[in-house]
Write a protein that holds these residues in place. Structure first.
Motif, PDB file in Angstrom:
ATOM      1  N   LEU A  90      16.812  -9.673  15.830  1.00  0.00           N
ATOM      2  CA  LEU A  90      16.757  -8.348  15.204  1.00  0.00           C
ATOM      3  C   LEU A  90      15.573  -7.530  15.730  1.00  0.00           C
ATOM      4  CD1 LEU A  90      17.707  -9.336  11.546  1.00  0.00           C
ATOM      5  CD2 LEU A  90      18.982  -7.792  13.027  1.00  0.00           C
ATOM      6  N   THR A 100      15.574  -2.619   9.789  1.00  0.00           N
ATOM      7  CA  THR A 100      15.498  -3.891  10.521  1.00  0.00           C
ATOM      8  C   THR A 100      14.590  -4.869   9.779  1.00  0.00           C
ATOM      9  OG1 THR A 100      15.757  -2.651  12.581  1.00  0.00           O
ATOM     10  CG2 THR A 100      14.986  -4.911  12.784  1.00  0.00           C
ATOM     11  N   PHE A 138      18.022  -1.817   0.946  1.00  0.00           N
ATOM     12  CA  PHE A 138      18.739  -1.893   2.233  1.00  0.00           C
ATOM     13  C   PHE A 138      19.873  -0.861   2.273  1.00  0.00           C
ATOM     14  CE2 PHE A 138      22.297  -3.941   4.619  1.00  0.00           C
ATOM     15  CZ  PHE A 138      21.739  -3.868   5.886  1.00  0.00           C
ATOM     16  N   THR A 149      13.952  -4.844   6.602  1.00  0.00           N
ATOM     17  CA  THR A 149      14.631  -5.240   5.360  1.00  0.00           C
ATOM     18  C   THR A 149      15.667  -6.329   5.658  1.00  0.00           C
ATOM     19  OG1 THR A 149      14.423  -2.928   4.707  1.00  0.00           O
ATOM     20  CG2 THR A 149      15.778  -4.315   3.303  1.00  0.00           C
ATOM     21  N   LEU A 150      16.391  -6.145   6.763  1.00  0.00           N
ATOM     22  CA  LEU A 150      17.409  -7.131   7.137  1.00  0.00           C
ATOM     23  C   LEU A 150      16.771  -8.481   7.467  1.00  0.00           C
ATOM     24  CD1 LEU A 150      20.454  -7.069   7.351  1.00  0.00           C
ATOM     25  CD2 LEU A 150      20.250  -6.377   9.740  1.00  0.00           C
TER      26      LEU A 150
END
Lengths: 242, 50
Positions: free
Chosen positions: B21, A100, A134, A102-103
């Motif tokens: 997120l 998460t 990722f 990394t995103l």
């Protein structure tokens, strides 16, 4: 109390129970303070305009993306060397949180890059190594779910984690290795000359602390869940055999 | 609300995407934890009651 006493799941559950609400509350407090401070009470950058506000999310998320892999590496090494199940479960629990982060780093980087560089994406050393990190996160999580035997899954994911660590290190130092590409060098430095201005530095420091505590809180919650699921699985097996 | 000027869309999108997120991972972790706790309590109850 020895560190290895946490390898006992019952002990781990007992010690971490009061830590979860404390870490969650403190992380929320620091995130609110850091982000409100950065978003509302810091000026625009003279070159980057208001996009500098993305800094308060992008940098802490990128830092945690790499550090989460570091935590997984530590858990994996302890599993491989000492065969403590809790350490393998900590590594497993950290992966969804790390992916998460990394995103978020990739997403905020792309959104920031578009107005500053004129492109959402470039095959730049740091961006590319982050994308590979990722993909390693996704592969790591897929491997855990693909193997039924938990010890075999822990063994194989630990090896994958060791291999992926190369890209975690590259993500951090790629800009230094290859002095090319669009991404700038590290924004934060102990050298005052190279560090960002104090007015941006202090709020990002608070946000980074918030991200670290949020990561710890989530990893503890997820590790506790994994321990409960193991216990549940054992009880269900006993029920079936009875 | 600060004046974000010509980059208002980019800054807002970055914050909205990140919050979404973060919210998703917090919610997923919390709901999975709740379900595991409930299922384990039920299984231990069955075990105690024979």
């Amino acid at each position: 109390m020895s560190l290895w006493s946490f390898a006992n799941p019952a002990k781990f559950m007992k010690v971490t129970a009061p830590l979860v609400p404390a870490l969650s509350g403190l992380s929320l407090l620091l995130l609110v303070i850091g982000l409100v401070w950065g978003f509302f009470f810091t000026p625009d950058d003279y070159r980057q305009g208001s996009t500098v506000k993305i800094f308060y999310l992008h940098v802490p998320a990128a830092m945690m993306a790499i550090n989460a892999w570091g935590a997984m590496l530590l858990g994996s090494l302890i599993w491989l060397i000492r065969r403590h199940h809790v350490s393998a479960l900590v590594a497993k629990a950290a992966a969804p949180v790390g992916v998460t982060m990394t995103l978020i780093a990739l997403l905020t980087g792309a959104i920031w890059g578009q107005p500053m560089w004129g492109t959402w994406w470039a095959w730049d050393p740091r961006l590319t190594s982050f994308l590979i990190l990722f993909l390693f996160y996704l592969g790591y999580m897929a491997l855990w779910t693909a193997i039924d035997d938990p010890d075999t899954a822990a063994d194989l994911t630990s090896i994958l984690c060791l291999v992926g660590s190369v890209f975690a290190v590259l993500s951090r130092y790629a800009v230094n290795f290859w002095n090319q590409g669009l991404h700038q060098g590290a924004s934060l430095s102990l050298d005052k000359e190279k560090n960002v201005a104090d007015i941006f530095f202090y709020p990002v420091l608070v946000t980074m602390a918030g991200f670290v505590l949020l990561f710890l809180a989530l990893v503890l919650v997820r590790t506790r869940t994994e321990i409960r699921l193991r216990r549940l699985h054992a009880l269900q097996l006993r029920e079936r055999m009875a | 609300m600060p004046d974000l000027g010509k980059y208002a869309f980019e800054v807002t999108a970055a914050y909205a995407g990140s919050f979404a997120l973060l919210g998703a991972i917090v919610f997923a972790s919390w709901s999975r934890s709740r379900k595991a706790r409930r299922d384990l309590a039920a299984a231990e109850g069955r075990r105690r009651n024979g």
